[in-house]
Design an enzyme around this catalytic site. Structure first.
Site, PDB file in Angstrom:
ATOM      1  N   PRO A  17     -24.049  21.110  37.787  1.00 56.93           N
ATOM      2  CG  PRO A  17     -23.831  23.294  36.617  1.00 56.93           C
ATOM      3  CD  PRO A  17     -24.817  22.362  37.253  1.00 56.93           C
ATOM      4  N   GLY A  18     -20.913  21.703  39.398  1.00 55.03           N
ATOM      5  CA  GLY A  18     -20.451  21.842  40.973  1.00 55.03           C
ATOM      6  C   GLY A  18     -20.446  20.676  41.957  1.00 55.03           C
ATOM      7  CB  VAL A  19     -22.289  17.468  41.958  1.00 58.94           C
ATOM      8  CG1 VAL A  19     -23.622  18.514  42.279  1.00 58.94           C
ATOM      9  CG2 VAL A  19     -22.657  16.992  40.623  1.00 58.94           C
ATOM     10  CE  LYS A  24     -21.194  16.891  36.023  1.00 61.10           C
ATOM     11  NZ  LYS A  24     -21.422  18.103  36.776  1.00 61.10           N
ATOM     12  CB  THR A  25     -14.187  17.937  37.000  1.00 57.27           C
ATOM     13  OG1 THR A  25     -15.370  18.517  36.185  1.00 57.27           O
ATOM     14  CG2 THR A  25     -13.106  18.163  36.319  1.00 57.27           C
ATOM     15  CB  SER A  53     -43.279  16.764  36.529  1.00 55.62           C
ATOM     16  OG  SER A  53     -42.476  17.912  36.414  1.00 55.62           O
ATOM     17  CE  LYS A  61     -39.428  17.268  39.228  1.00 53.12           C
ATOM     18  NZ  LYS A  61     -40.593  16.435  38.477  1.00 53.12           N
TER      19      LYS A  61
HETATM   20  P1  ADP Z   1     -18.479  19.484  38.328  1.00 55.99           P
HETATM   21  O1  ADP Z   1     -17.490  18.835  37.439  1.00 55.99           O
HETATM   22  O2  ADP Z   1     -19.648  18.414  38.792  1.00 55.99           O
HETATM   23  O3  ADP Z   1     -19.172  20.739  37.765  1.00 55.99           O
HETATM   24  P2  ADP Z   1     -16.106  20.014  39.988  1.00 55.99           P
HETATM   25  O4  ADP Z   1     -15.783  18.650  40.102  1.00 55.99           O
HETATM   26  O5  ADP Z   1     -15.509  21.074  39.095  1.00 55.99           O
HETATM   27  O6  ADP Z   1     -17.686  20.000  39.556  1.00 55.99           O
HETATM   28  O7  ADP Z   1     -16.361  20.569  41.214  1.00 55.99           O
HETATM   29  C1  ADP Z   1     -16.289  21.890  41.833  1.00 55.99           C
HETATM   30  C2  ADP Z   1     -15.405  21.882  43.267  1.00 55.99           C
HETATM   31  O8  ADP Z   1     -16.493  21.419  44.371  1.00 55.99           O
HETATM   32  C3  ADP Z   1     -14.352  21.209  43.339  1.00 55.99           C
HETATM   33  O9  ADP Z   1     -13.336  22.078  43.927  1.00 55.99           O
HETATM   34  C4  ADP Z   1     -14.624  19.932  44.133  1.00 55.99           C
HETATM   35  O10 ADP Z   1     -13.550  19.645  44.643  1.00 55.99           O
HETATM   36  C5  ADP Z   1     -15.524  20.497  45.144  1.00 55.99           C
HETATM   37  N1  ADP Z   1     -16.384  19.345  45.417  1.00 55.99           N
HETATM   38  C6  ADP Z   1     -17.490  18.873  44.745  1.00 55.99           C
HETATM   39  N2  ADP Z   1     -18.200  17.806  45.349  1.00 55.99           N
HETATM   40  C7  ADP Z   1     -17.242  17.722  46.377  1.00 55.99           C
HETATM   41  C8  ADP Z   1     -17.495  16.502  47.382  1.00 55.99           C
HETATM   42  N3  ADP Z   1     -18.515  15.615  47.507  1.00 55.99           N
HETATM   43  N4  ADP Z   1     -16.524  16.350  48.359  1.00 55.99           N
HETATM   44  C9  ADP Z   1     -15.405  17.530  48.182  1.00 55.99           C
HETATM   45  N5  ADP Z   1     -15.389  18.443  47.253  1.00 55.99           N
HETATM   46  C10 ADP Z   1     -16.452  18.407  46.370  1.00 55.99           C
END
Ligand code: ADP
Length: 851
Positions: free
Chosen positions: A376-378, A380-381, A742, A785
């Site tokens: 989460p939080g990388v 994707k959305t 692992s 990892k």
């Molecule tokens: P996911 O869908 O992977 O759970 P989100 O797309 O909701 O994550 O991202 C969470 C927040 O982190 C968003 O506000 C997004 O703009 C920010 N964010 C994540 N990765 C990046 C990145 N590589 N560059 C800029 N902002 C990022």
């Protein structure tokens, strides 16, 4: 005398607590059951019971049962109605509940509550003994008069209705055939009465009282009907049904309004028809809609179906059958936009650009569905949103987490009450065009239930061969989804249904390194937070060391979501200070804010958060920009949540650090072992899956068979390590389920440390599957990892030889910080894990010549 006198209810009754309607003897009521106690009653009494007696329950009105099981029983209404459960219907939508059809038999009174759980049961006394009417000579005369009067009113009321309706004619016959004493209850439940009035009738145990109370209700209804008949036009005959007893919306109005409204409604229908004819819907849909509008015209508006059909037609008109946005795709611009919106994630951006490039070259691509998989939080959305932006398309996110009913995707048939279209059609209605970007969020969290498999429904949506004629159950006609661009996201591929996985192209989005996070924070997150809180860089300054502190000591995650939240918290705290400062500045005696370097104010330890707000009157306004340093961090976010605990944990033999992969990113994992006197048993704790347990057994077997080579002994000096010895292996944190092969090398190292009494190096982490012969096999998730090991401040990582190629994905600076040991067998692992190596005792080989 009458049929009712034969009713004899059991002396102990299970109680159903209702709060909506009031059931009276002789009438029937449908009631919804969803509180835990009532559900228990239905399940264990009504659904399991086999005798007629087990279907008799006590219905207690006016009592709302708490939704939580553990809450105390509310105080119960003293009088209830014994009832026969005639029908039980179960449903899981929108939440699990039953619908009961109950017929009231007679009144009862609760004498004593026998038990409260799992559902209340009470000792009861039956109150209605119908012989009472004839036996009570004292009041017979008066009662006879009362009942006669009641009977007359009842007849008058029924005769005001349309006798050609079978139900009315039957009611008329019933008036003559039923015992008079049953009439007040029955008529009260038929005519228009409030729940409060019904409750009063229920509480009127004495028959005489009941008659006296019901007569005014009857009279009121008769007066109402008289008024109604005066206002009704002679030609109107559409309300022949018994429902007419309850004056409805239309006939309650005075005549002029009625006509106006009718005309208005009629106009609406004509308008709707016009809209249907001019809309660009498919031929099939048009045909269906015209048929429906024809039905609508004939339907009285009081019918519930009228509203349903109208909603349906309105949706059909609103749907974007032919409306689309124009794609504006220019790859160079798309690259710039993606780079501007997102830092790092090169692999993902490259693949997205390829995908878009192919779209540009070949319009209307039936390509694979992209699925971004990562913690989460990388981002994707947010990449999904950027794709929509680059294409100039509308964006709509459909959260699939927890969806376990296929009607969520495909809609409910219109025969259901409360039926509605599925999320796909709803999404199209929301965006208003037929070529949006739909982000199917969290496809790995789709559930399954009795109501069908939503994954199967999604297949139809995603399959380019089928989705041009996707049929939502609610619409009942095909809608072309082939212009929609679907993108999916997931945390792991393990739980995505295989058939769905097959349709998608997986793009892994791994977690970020600390350096990447710092860059993301400064380029994207901080400016966004400042804007959201109305702050400017002249008011707040967050140096990179502070960001690093937040990343290492306040968050432990693969993505940047909690980092974003922490930055939000800092901005909030600063906003308060800035706002207070502005307030002060407006006062005339306020000195000008200083200039130059010394105008920066350090929010120091003694400037507690409270002092930021409470002591505002005493403190000087903050000098800008407010610098967020370590002390300010501590004030705002509290003491650090994570400290490096590595060296402390490895201070005794029998502990080793493994590397684990979870859907939330990589993590370091301590494996602990201890031994004690016993019978050679192995205890494993920490919620392990089968594969992990097997790894533990493999590790022990390998160590036992190699004990002599390594000079490993148990407490009594024997090379048979399990002789008189029990081993306990623990994998914290015990609340998280762990599985996978692992951890093999970590278990071996941990046990080798335990039996040799030597400490494992505290800066080493390892991962790898083992075999009985002591080989180390490759494992997955190496990048995550390694990042986790780096985050935890470890210096060396032991990975399987065959995973060497995976290191290329890792940023150079991370690789430079760490030393990697490639191991192909366990000897190499042990050598690297212990300071000074783990020496094999050389075999003394005396070759005695036999010659
Ligand atoms: P996911 O869908 O992977 O759970 P989100 O797309 O909701 O994550 O991202 C969470 C927040 O982190 C968003 O506000 C997004 O703009 C920010 N964010 C994540 N990765 C990046 C990145 N590589 N560059 C800029 N902002 C990022």
């Amino acid at each position: 005398m009458a049929a009712g006198s034969a009713i004899q209810i059991p002396s102990r009754l299970p109680l159903l607590l209702t709060h909506e309607g009031v059931l009276l003897p002789g009438s029937t009521m449908r009631t919804s059951v969803d509180s835990p106690r009532n559900m228990q009653l239905v399940r264990s009494r009504l659904l399991k019971g086999t005798s007629l007696r087990s279907t008799i329950i006590g219905v207690i009105p006016n009592t709302s049962d708490p939704t939580s099981d553990c809450d105390d029983l509310p105080s119960l209404h003293r009088i209830g109605t014994a009832a026969l459960a005639v029908q039980v219907v179960g449903s899981n939508w929108p939440k699990p509940h039953y619908t009961l059809l109950v017929t009231g038999l007679c009144r009862f009174q609760i004498l004593q509550l026998l038990k409260e759980k799992p559902y209340p049961v009470a000792e009861v006394e039956q109150l209605d003994r119908l012989e009472q009417f004839t036996n009570q000579h004292k009041s017979e005369e008066e009662l006879g008069e009362l009942s006669e009067q009641f009977y007359k009113y009842a007849v008058q009321l029924v005769e005001m209705l349309d006798m050609s309706v079978p139900a009315v004619a039957k009611l008329r016959r019933l008036l003559d055939n039923l015992p008079r004493e049953a009439l007040p209850d029955i008529l009260t439940s038929i005519i228009r009465t409030s729940n409060q009035e019904k409750l009063q009738i229920l509480d009127a145990v004495r028959l005489e009282e009941r008659f006296k109370m019901t007569i005014p209700l009857l009279v009121r209804q008769i007066e109402g009907l008289k008024l109604l008949q005066k206002t009704r036009k002679p030609k109107q005959d559409d309300d022949k049904r018994i429902v007419a007893i309850r004056p409805n919306r239309r006939i309650n109005h005075i005549p002029s309004t009625t006509e106006d409204e009718e005309e208005e409604d009629h106009d609406d229908v004509v308008m709707l028809e016009k809209k249907i004819r001019t809309s660009s819907m498919s031929e099939q849909a048009l045909k269906l809609c015209l048929k429906e509008i024809k039905r609508l015209k004939k339907m009285p508006q009081s019918m519930p179906e009228y509203a349903l059909t109208r909603n349906y037609l309105e949706l059909m008109v609103e749907l974007p059958w032919n409306k689309s946005t124009k794609d504006r795709l220019e790859i160079r611009a798309a690259r710039i936009l993606l780079d501007n919106d997102h830092y790092a994630m090169e692999k993902l951006k490259k693949r997205v650009l390829e995908y878009l490039a192919v779209r540009q070259l070949k319009n209307n691509l039936k390509g694979p569905i992209l699925c971004f998989v990562g913690p989460p939080g990388v981002g994707k959305t947010s990449v999904g949103r950027s794709i929509a932006k680059t294409l100039g398309r509308e964006f709509h996110r459909i959260a699939l987490g927890g969806v376990c009913d296929q009607s969520d995707i495909r809609g409910h048939r219109r025969t259901y009450v409360g039926s509605m279209p599925g999320r796909i059609i709803n999404g199209l209605k929301t965006v208003g065009v037929n070529n949006p970007v739909f982000l199917l969020d969290e496809v790995d969290k789709l559930g399954k239930s009795l109501q069908g498999d939503p994954a199967a429904a999604l297949l139809e949506v995603l399959d380019p061969e089928q989705n041009h004629s996707f049929t939502d159950h609610y619409l009942n006609v095909a809608f072309d989804l082939s212009q929609v661009l679907f993108i999916a996201t997931a945390n792991t591929t393990a739980t995505i249904p295989p058939a769905l996985l097959d349709r998608m192209e997986i793009i892994q989005v791994p977690g970020y390194t600390q350096e990447e996070k710092i860059e993301i924070a400064h380029r994207h997150l901080i400016p966004k937070q400042l804007e959201q809180h109305g702050l400017t860089p002249q008011q707040i300054q967050i140096p990179q060391v502070t960001t690093l502190d937040i990343i290492t000591r306040y968050t432990r995650e693969a993505g940047v979501r909690s980092l974003d939240r922490k930055l939000g918290a800092i901005c909030r705290a600063v906003a308060v200070k800035v706002a207070e400062g502005q307030h002060k500045e407006t006062k005339p005696d306020r000195a000008e804010v200083g200039e130059g370097e010394d105008c920066k104010e350090h929010v120091t330890e003694d400037a507690k958060p409270e002092s930021i707000s409470d002591a505002a009157d005493l403190a000087l306004p903050p000098e800008m920009p407010i610098l967020i340093d370590f002390h300010a961090l501590k004030d705002i976010l509290g003491p650090p949540m994570y400290e490096t605990e590595v060296s402390e944990r490895l201070s005794q033999p029998g502990v080793a650090i493994g590397l684990a992969w979870t859907p939330l990113g990589g993590e370091i994992m301590f494996v602990e072992a201890s031994r004690m006197d016993g019978e050679g048993q192995l205890t494993l704790t920490g919620q392990l899956g089968d594969v992990m347990k097997e790894s533990a057994h493999l590790a022990i077997s390998w160590l036992r068979s190699n004990a002599k080579r390594y000079q490993l002994t148990n407490a009594s000096g024997s090379f048979d390590l399990l002789d008189n010895t029990d081993i306990h292996l623990h994998f914290p944190a015990g609340a998280v389920t762990k599985d996978g092969p692992s951890a093999g090398v970590t278990i071996v190292t941990c046990l080798a440390s335990l039996f040799s009494g030597r400490l494992v190096c505290s800066d080493v982490a390892m991962t790898g599957e083992i075999t009985l012969r002591g080989l180390v096999l490759p494992v997955g998730g190496i990048k995550d990892k390694v990042l986790a090991a780096h985050r935890a401040g470890l210096k060396r990582v032991i990975i399987p030889q065959r995973n060497e190629k995976d290191l290329e994905e890792i940023a150079v600076n991370i690789r430079q910080d760490l030393t990697f040991v490639m191991a192909s067998c366990l000897d190499e692992v042990l050598n690297a894990a212990f300071d000074g190596g783990f020496a094999v005792k050389p075999r003394v080989e005396h070759l005695n010549s036999k010659l």
